[in-house]
Design a protein around this motif. Structure first.
Motif, PDB file in Angstrom:
ATOM      1  N   TYR A  47       0.848  -1.199   0.000  1.00  0.00           N
ATOM      2  CA  TYR A  47       0.000   0.000   0.000  1.00  0.00           C
ATOM      3  C   TYR A  47       0.878   1.240   0.000  1.00  0.00           C
ATOM      4  CZ  TYR A  47      -4.682  -1.901   0.484  1.00  0.00           C
ATOM      5  OH  TYR A  47      -5.893  -2.513   0.223  1.00  0.00           O
ATOM      6  N   GLY A  48       0.474   2.232  -0.765  1.00  0.00           N
ATOM      7  CA  GLY A  48       1.251   3.472  -0.856  1.00  0.00           C
ATOM      8  C   GLY A  48       2.205   3.450  -2.034  1.00  0.00           C
ATOM      9  N   GLU A  49       2.310   2.278  -2.687  1.00  0.00           N
ATOM     10  CA  GLU A  49       3.229   2.182  -3.837  1.00  0.00           C
ATOM     11  C   GLU A  49       2.481   1.784  -5.109  1.00  0.00           C
ATOM     12  OE1 GLU A  49       6.631  -0.302  -2.931  1.00  0.00           O
ATOM     13  OE2 GLU A  49       6.566   0.385  -0.847  1.00  0.00           O
ATOM     14  N   GLY A  50       1.170   1.936  -5.085  1.00  0.00           N
ATOM     15  CA  GLY A  50       0.374   1.617  -6.276  1.00  0.00           C
ATOM     16  C   GLY A  50      -0.475   0.371  -6.090  1.00  0.00           C
ATOM     17  N   ALA A  51      -1.017   0.177  -4.888  1.00  0.00           N
ATOM     18  CA  ALA A  51      -1.863  -1.004  -4.635  1.00  0.00           C
ATOM     19  C   ALA A  51      -3.287  -0.743  -5.129  1.00  0.00           C
ATOM     20  CB  ALA A  51      -1.877  -1.307  -3.141  1.00  0.00           C
ATOM     21  N   GLU A  52      -3.807  -1.728  -5.867  1.00  0.00           N
ATOM     22  CA  GLU A  52      -5.195  -1.589  -6.367  1.00  0.00           C
ATOM     23  C   GLU A  52      -6.176  -1.452  -5.196  1.00  0.00           C
ATOM     24  OE1 GLU A  52      -6.030  -4.959  -8.799  1.00  0.00           O
ATOM     25  OE2 GLU A  52      -4.722  -4.314 -10.431  1.00  0.00           O
ATOM     26  N   GLY A  53      -5.895  -2.204  -4.110  1.00  0.00           N
ATOM     27  CA  GLY A  53      -6.785  -2.208  -2.945  1.00  0.00           C
ATOM     28  C   GLY A  53      -6.955  -0.823  -2.320  1.00  0.00           C
ATOM     29  N   GLY A  54      -5.899  -0.014  -2.383  1.00  0.00           N
ATOM     30  CA  GLY A  54      -5.973   1.333  -1.814  1.00  0.00           C
ATOM     31  C   GLY A  54      -7.009   2.174  -2.542  1.00  0.00           C
ATOM     32  N   ILE A  55      -7.020   2.059  -3.872  1.00  0.00           N
ATOM     33  CA  ILE A  55      -7.997   2.828  -4.672  1.00  0.00           C
ATOM     34  C   ILE A  55      -9.405   2.283  -4.425  1.00  0.00           C
ATOM     35  CG2 ILE A  55      -8.648   3.539  -7.009  1.00  0.00           C
ATOM     36  CD1 ILE A  55      -5.762   3.138  -7.846  1.00  0.00           C
ATOM     37  N   VAL A  56      -9.501   0.948  -4.374  1.00  0.00           N
ATOM     38  CA  VAL A  56     -10.821   0.328  -4.140  1.00  0.00           C
ATOM     39  C   VAL A  56     -11.397   0.836  -2.806  1.00  0.00           C
ATOM     40  CG1 VAL A  56     -11.981  -1.862  -3.631  1.00  0.00           C
ATOM     41  CG2 VAL A  56     -10.345  -1.726  -5.516  1.00  0.00           C
ATOM     42  N   ALA A  57     -10.554   0.862  -1.767  1.00  0.00           N
ATOM     43  CA  ALA A  57     -11.035   1.261  -0.435  1.00  0.00           C
ATOM     44  C   ALA A  57     -11.545   2.698  -0.432  1.00  0.00           C
ATOM     45  CB  ALA A  57      -9.912   1.100   0.586  1.00  0.00           C
ATOM     46  N   THR A  58     -10.743   3.627  -0.925  1.00  0.00           N
ATOM     47  CA  THR A  58     -11.132   5.037  -0.813  1.00  0.00           C
ATOM     48  C   THR A  58     -12.318   5.371  -1.722  1.00  0.00           C
ATOM     49  OG1 THR A  58      -9.504   5.658  -2.490  1.00  0.00           O
ATOM     50  CG2 THR A  58      -8.814   5.807  -0.212  1.00  0.00           C
ATOM     51  N   GLU A  59     -12.275   4.860  -2.941  1.00  0.00           N
ATOM     52  CA  GLU A  59     -13.333   5.243  -3.887  1.00  0.00           C
ATOM     53  C   GLU A  59     -14.676   4.596  -3.577  1.00  0.00           C
ATOM     54  OE1 GLU A  59     -13.450   7.663  -6.236  1.00  0.00           O
ATOM     55  OE2 GLU A  59     -11.575   8.213  -5.263  1.00  0.00           O
ATOM     56  N   SER A  60     -14.647   3.319  -3.140  1.00  0.00           N
ATOM     57  CA  SER A  60     -15.937   2.693  -2.803  1.00  0.00           C
ATOM     58  C   SER A  60     -16.522   3.399  -1.571  1.00  0.00           C
ATOM     59  CB  SER A  60     -15.785   1.194  -2.551  1.00  0.00           C
ATOM     60  OG  SER A  60     -14.835   0.973  -1.542  1.00  0.00           O
ATOM     61  N   ALA A  61     -15.650   3.781  -0.634  1.00  0.00           N
ATOM     62  CA  ALA A  61     -16.148   4.429   0.592  1.00  0.00           C
ATOM     63  C   ALA A  61     -16.755   5.788   0.293  1.00  0.00           C
ATOM     64  CB  ALA A  61     -15.016   4.570   1.599  1.00  0.00           C
ATOM     65  N   ASN A  62     -16.049   6.622  -0.512  1.00  0.00           N
ATOM     66  CA  ASN A  62     -16.599   7.983  -0.662  1.00  0.00           C
ATOM     67  C   ASN A  62     -17.873   8.010  -1.505  1.00  0.00           C
ATOM     68  OD1 ASN A  62     -15.703   8.379  -3.363  1.00  0.00           O
ATOM     69  ND2 ASN A  62     -13.727   9.158  -2.673  1.00  0.00           N
ATOM     70  N   ASN A  63     -18.058   7.021  -2.390  1.00  0.00           N
ATOM     71  CA  ASN A  63     -19.328   7.026  -3.129  1.00  0.00           C
ATOM     72  C   ASN A  63     -20.460   6.355  -2.344  1.00  0.00           C
ATOM     73  OD1 ASN A  63     -17.964   8.190  -5.471  1.00  0.00           O
ATOM     74  ND2 ASN A  63     -19.827   7.578  -6.518  1.00  0.00           N
ATOM     75  N   ALA A  64     -20.094   5.379  -1.486  1.00  0.00           N
ATOM     76  CA  ALA A  64     -21.127   4.782  -0.627  1.00  0.00           C
ATOM     77  C   ALA A  64     -21.646   5.834   0.356  1.00  0.00           C
ATOM     78  CB  ALA A  64     -20.556   3.598   0.134  1.00  0.00           C
ATOM     79  N   THR A  65     -20.788   6.789   0.682  1.00  0.00           N
ATOM     80  CA  THR A  65     -21.179   7.866   1.599  1.00  0.00           C
ATOM     81  C   THR A  65     -22.374   8.641   1.053  1.00  0.00           C
ATOM     82  OG1 THR A  65     -18.877   8.060   2.231  1.00  0.00           O
ATOM     83  CG2 THR A  65     -20.265   9.896   2.824  1.00  0.00           C
ATOM     84  N   VAL A  66     -22.420   8.784  -0.281  1.00  0.00           N
ATOM     85  CA  VAL A  66     -23.527   9.538  -0.891  1.00  0.00           C
ATOM     86  C   VAL A  66     -24.867   8.867  -0.540  1.00  0.00           C
ATOM     87  CG1 VAL A  66     -24.525  10.369  -3.063  1.00  0.00           C
ATOM     88  CG2 VAL A  66     -22.041  10.323  -2.776  1.00  0.00           C
ATOM     89  N   GLY A  67     -24.914   7.525  -0.677  1.00  0.00           N
ATOM     90  CA  GLY A  67     -26.135   6.796  -0.321  1.00  0.00           C
ATOM     91  C   GLY A  67     -26.459   6.981   1.150  1.00  0.00           C
ATOM     92  N   GLY A  68     -25.414   6.874   1.985  1.00  0.00           N
ATOM     93  CA  GLY A  68     -25.605   7.014   3.433  1.00  0.00           C
ATOM     94  C   GLY A  68     -26.127   8.383   3.805  1.00  0.00           C
ATOM     95  N   THR A  69     -25.557   9.412   3.183  1.00  0.00           N
ATOM     96  CA  THR A  69     -25.934  10.787   3.549  1.00  0.00           C
ATOM     97  C   THR A  69     -27.375  11.108   3.130  1.00  0.00           C
ATOM     98  OG1 THR A  69     -25.012  12.995   3.660  1.00  0.00           O
ATOM     99  CG2 THR A  69     -25.137  12.079   1.510  1.00  0.00           C
TER     100      THR A  69
END
Lengths: 502, 160
Positions: A292-314
């Protein structure tokens, strides 16, 4: 009930205008999200005057799609330029930019878009299931509960939005005060109207918000550097294979989306906190070889899925209670009110078909996000190359025509400019702007319910602690303030200790 | 300019707001008979309470700034300040003239002036961009959204 509402919503949604505008909204959202300094809130603010002239569901589809697209668009500039288009995408650059440096920019963008769409859909499922239940629970609420709920929303946003509790509260109270301008609904007297007919209904919220956010942002942009700079970027279109690459991280995807929905439903928390929290948890749970921090796919998956799921939550507390989770959802509530709908349990009881339609436009937005995001990436990359000196006048024209179009009033333009100056001062002094919007939206709810509660009460203010739900909310509010004070004290103490050590 | 100066400016702004609230309560609202009574008739109690809360919070913020003693300087170069002020002046003139001269006569010059303030100097390109932006937006808003843009004293409106 839920099924019937969705079926009825289909009839409203299945029109060329509603579907078309939802798709256009996604494109605009991705565009404003990708441009550093803009973002979903600015997109909603700039296009709100356009939306309120449209049929209600098409208008809401358009604005919700801008919210959804804008929450994802920031990742494009984070990955390509190392500048997050919005604060929501700040955590995406930890792994997105290194991935682009390794020649995998198209993959990184594809994964960001896919994760956002899936996260958004998971948020949508929660929205569809949870908001009718919450609305049903809230249907038993009386004025004391609503008044306390409004205070909770305001406290939460004031505490979290700008870092300083006092500054956040001052901004929130300023919003509450602005909401009192105009004709009082109880006594029908005029407050702060200065005998001007322009002020009888108060300042138009769009004129205020455009000034506070858009005008001050343009002044901020023009004061910055690189106005003539044309970024040299080129990237190929990502493929739909990115969806499968994203799905390989399904545990991370589900966990981060859950975190996103949770933080979205809490007033004030929002996408930035959820994306950083998801990233931290994903990193802690990852194997060392994932780097993580060196180009891990999981890092992008975590942040992007979270910030768009927030829209539904809000959208859950926004629709079910009429209490916005953040400034963007406050603007959506503002749009609903302008269109003639009252958010909260009444909306679910009296217009279930419209609620169903909103659920559908939200889900469709996320599906369109996947399609448009992947197909139109080269276009967004091209737009990122447009220098700011073209962008600033475009936004100024949009602000002016949009605000004028509200009521064909030059007075609204003056209001917009005046609040632009206020926004510049507040930004410079580090006072958060979001609580002002929340204050304007919550102001009428708070005042009318406070006065109604006092009217029905025989013991004055004791009515707020006599009723169980209201008393719980009072306790929550007290705890919020105490917690924020303790946190602020500890932070200050640490800073002083460090300064002394230095 | 330091953060302390800016906080004092915000405090001054709120002091004016609070004074206006109390002035209005004691004049206009008092004359209308809505400045006293129970929750139904008293329309002044709520704004008065908020104004008092704002006063307390602003005072607290100012005290905190004074006690902390931090004098964080806001980094702003003279060139940046000049651009920001220039933009505000151009935009204020534009808004002032919009109702009088109309959209078509004011928007292109405003766009051109903003691009110039940003540092652009390719006059031909700027001119084309200013006209394209101005007429492009007018077309979209008037043709598709039925917005009647200000025509000014010359009643300049294009029948698209």
């Amino acid at each position: 009930m839920l099924f019937e509402s969705l079926v009825a919503g289909f009839q409203l949604f299945l029109t060329p205008m509603a579907i078309g505008l939802t798709f256009v909204g996604i494109l605009i959202g991705l565009l404003v999200g990708a441009m550093p300094g803009l973002g979903p809130l600015m997109g909603i603010i700039l296009l709100l005057p356009v939306a309120i002239g449209l049929p209600p569901l098409a208008a809401m589809g358009f604005l919700i799609a801008i919210f959804v697209g804008g929450s994802c668009g920031g990742s494009i500039s984070a990955i390509l330029l190392r500048i997050p288009g919005t604060p929501l995408a700040a955590a995406t650059l930890f792994d997105g930019y290194p991935m682009a440096q390794k020649g995998r920019a198209a993959d990184a963008i594809g994964i960001a878009i896919s994760a956002s769409a899936i996260g958004g859909l998971i948020g949508g499922v929660v929205l569809i299931v949870a908001s009718p239940l919450l609305a049903k629970f809230a249907s038993g609420f009386a004025p004391p509960e609503y008044a306390m709920l409004a205070i909770t929303g305001l406290f939460a946003i004031a505490i979290i939005s700008g870092g300083s509790l006092v500054k956040g509260l001052i901004s929130g109270c300023f919003g509450l005060l602005l909401a009192t301008i105009g004709t009082d609904e109880f006594s029908t007297g005029y407050r702060f109207t200065f005998d001007s007919h322009h002020m009888l209904n108060g300042f138009h919220i769009v004129a205020v918000v455009v000034g506070l956010f858009a005008i001050s942002e343009m002044v901020h942009q023009i004061a910055g550097n690189g106005l003539l700079k044309k970024p040299d970027i080129n990237v190929e279109r990502p493929g739909f294979g990115s969806l499968f690459k994203t799905l390989r991280h399904w545990v991370n995807l589900l966990r981060s989306s859950g975190i996103g929905v949770f933080f979205g439903a809490l007033p004030g928390a929002g996408g930035v906190i959820s994306s950083f929290t998801s990233y931290a948890i994903a990193k802690a749970a990852a194997k060392p070889e994932e780097r993580y921090g060196e180009g891990a796919e999981g890092g992008i998956v975590a942040t992007e899925s979270a910030n768009n799921a927030t829209v539904g939550g809000t959208l859950v507390p926004s629709l079910a209670l009429g209490i916005p989770g953040d400034a963007s959802s406050a603007m959506l509530l503002g749009a609903l009110l302008i269109l003639g709908f009252v958010p909260g349990p009444i909306l679910f009881e009296q217009q279930p078909e419209f609620v169903g339609g909103i659920f559908l436009v939200y889900m469709a937005s996320n599906i369109f996000l996947l399609i448009a995001g992947i197909l139109a990436t080269p276009f967004f990359v091209y737009v990122l190359r447009i220098p700011k000196f073209y962008l600033i006048p475009v936004i100024l024209i949009l602000c002016s025509i949009g605000t004028f179009a509200l009521q064909a009033s030059v007075f609204d333009l003056m209001v917009m400019f005046g609040f632009g100056l206020v926004g510049i001062l507040f930004r410079a002094a580090n006072f958060p702007l979001a609580p002002i919007v929340i204050g304007i939206i919550l102001g009428p709810i708070l005042e009318s319910n406070l006065r109604r509660a006092l009217l029905i009460s025989r013991e004055g203010y004791w009515i707020f602690v006599d009723r169980p739900v209201s008393a719980t909310l009072v306790a929550v509010n007290v705890l919020l303030v105490i917690g924020a004070l303790v946190y602020a004290y500890r932070k200050r103490h640490k800073l002083f200790s460090r300064a002394e050590e230095a | 300019m330091t953060s302390k100066t800016l906080t004092l400016l915000v405090a001054a702004f709120f002091a004016i707001i609070v004074v206006i609230v109390f002035q209005q309560i004691h004049t206009s609202m008092h004359e209308q008979g809505i400045a006293s009574g129970g929750p139904y008739d008293n329309a002044a109690a709520y704004p008065r309470a908020i104004a008092i809360i704002i006063s307390g919070l602003v005072l607290l913020q100012v005290l905190m700034e004074l006690v902390s003693g931090s004098r964080e300087r806001i980094p702003l170069s003279p060139a940046s300040l000049k651009r920001a002020v220039g933009l505000l002046v151009v935009f204020a003139i534009y808004l002032g003239c919009l109702g009088w001269l109309g959209y078509h006569l004011t928007t292109s010059p405003m766009v051109f002036a903003v691009m110039y303030i940003c540092g652009a100097r390719q006059i031909g390109k700027m001119l084309v961009a200013a006209l394209a932006m101005s007429f492009g937006f007018a077309f979209v808003f008037e043709r598709f959204l039925n917005v009647v843009l200000p025509g000014g004293v010359f009643n300049l409106n294009i029948p698209w």
